[in-house]
Design an enzyme around this catalytic site. Structure first.
Site, PDB file in Angstrom:
ATOM      1  N   HIS A  67       0.836  -1.205   0.000  1.00 43.81           N
ATOM      2  CA  HIS A  67       0.000   0.000   0.000  1.00 43.81           C
ATOM      3  C   HIS A  67       0.869   1.252   0.000  1.00 43.81           C
ATOM      4  CE1 HIS A  67      -3.406  -2.601   0.823  1.00 43.81           C
ATOM      5  NE2 HIS A  67      -4.218  -1.569   0.889  1.00 43.81           N
TER       6      HIS A  67
ATOM      7  N   HIS B  71       1.065  -4.035   9.387  1.00 42.06           N
ATOM      8  CA  HIS B  71       2.460  -3.852   8.971  1.00 42.06           C
ATOM      9  C   HIS B  71       3.292  -3.335  10.137  1.00 42.06           C
ATOM     10  CE1 HIS B  71       2.627  -4.648   4.683  1.00 42.06           C
ATOM     11  NE2 HIS B  71       1.531  -3.941   4.496  1.00 42.06           N
TER      12      HIS B  71
END
Length: 233
Positions: A148, A197
């Site tokens: 992303h 993450h």
């Protein structure tokens, strides 16, 4: 020697010099962060930042008011594959309709190349998702680097620099490029907030994404100078 260096610097335009610094810094940061990702235990700054987004002793409870989690999910969607593919496809179709095929090809190569690079890095490092806190969205792919964060940088910076070419003054150019950077930063931060993450994954995504976007920009600039990318009006 000093005069030679000054003459060389005078020949190099500031945007080109800045792009070169971004590429060099991005590559250096990526290499350093790969060492962090390959370590047997998480780095202290990774765990500290990740836990800072949760209430103390409650890894399932994100900080902030109840509406914040939904807002962060909306922000993170701006870096999803579906949204980025939609934006990129719409841009390419528009460029083809106005008869700028070389620019359309440039956009495709920049974004698709970024996707390939992101996948290669993920398989090379093979880092699992963090399990220190609960995931607020479902993810199944590898963790390093953040796709992303990286692809947001590649897509929004590429489109921002493309749009800036057609804007009338410096202020609007800075606004558009600043908006592209801000969107990229918000998307990356949302990945840490959602717990999917490590912070080093996001930093690596930004490093790789900014470096790749600037490399593509330099290549496009060179091709334009040599009239290779001169589109018909």
């Amino acid at each position: 020697m000093k005069s030679t260096a000054n003459a060389l610097l005078n020949k190099v335009e500031f945007p080109v010099l800045l792009a070169g610094l971004v590429i060099a810094g991005g590559l250096w940061g990526l290499v350093e962060l790969m060492e962090v990702a390959r370590a047997t235990s998480p780095h202290a700054f990774d765990t500290e930042i990740l836990l800072a987004f949760r209430h103390a002793g409650q890894p399932d409870s994100p900080i902030g008011p109840p509406w914040l989690e939904g807002a962060v999910r909306d922000v993170t969607a701006l870096g999803s594959s579906a949204v980025l593919v939609l934006i990129t496809t719409a841009t390419i179709i528009y460029l083809l309709l106005i008869r700028r095929p070389a620019t359309a090809l440039f956009v495709f190569v920049a974004v698709a190349g970024g996707q390939v690079l992101s996948s290669l890095l993920k398989f090379e490092v093979d880092r699992p998702r963090p399990e220190l806190v609960s995931h607020l969205v479902n993810e199944t792919s590898l963790s390093f680097p953040s796709g992303h964060a990286m692809l947001s940088a590649v897509t929004y910076l590429t489109l921002g620099s493309l749009a800036a070419r057609f804007l009338p003054d410096r202020t609007t150019k800075i606004f558009v490029l600043g908006l592209a950077v801000l969107t990229t930063v918000l998307v990356g931060a949302s990945r840490v907030y959602l717990g999917v993450h490590w912070p080093s994954d996001v930093l690596a995504g930004w490093c790789a994404g900014f470096a790749w976007a600037m490399l593509c920009w330099l290549a496009a600039r060179l091709l334009q100078r040599r009239k290779v990318m001169a589109d018909s009006e």
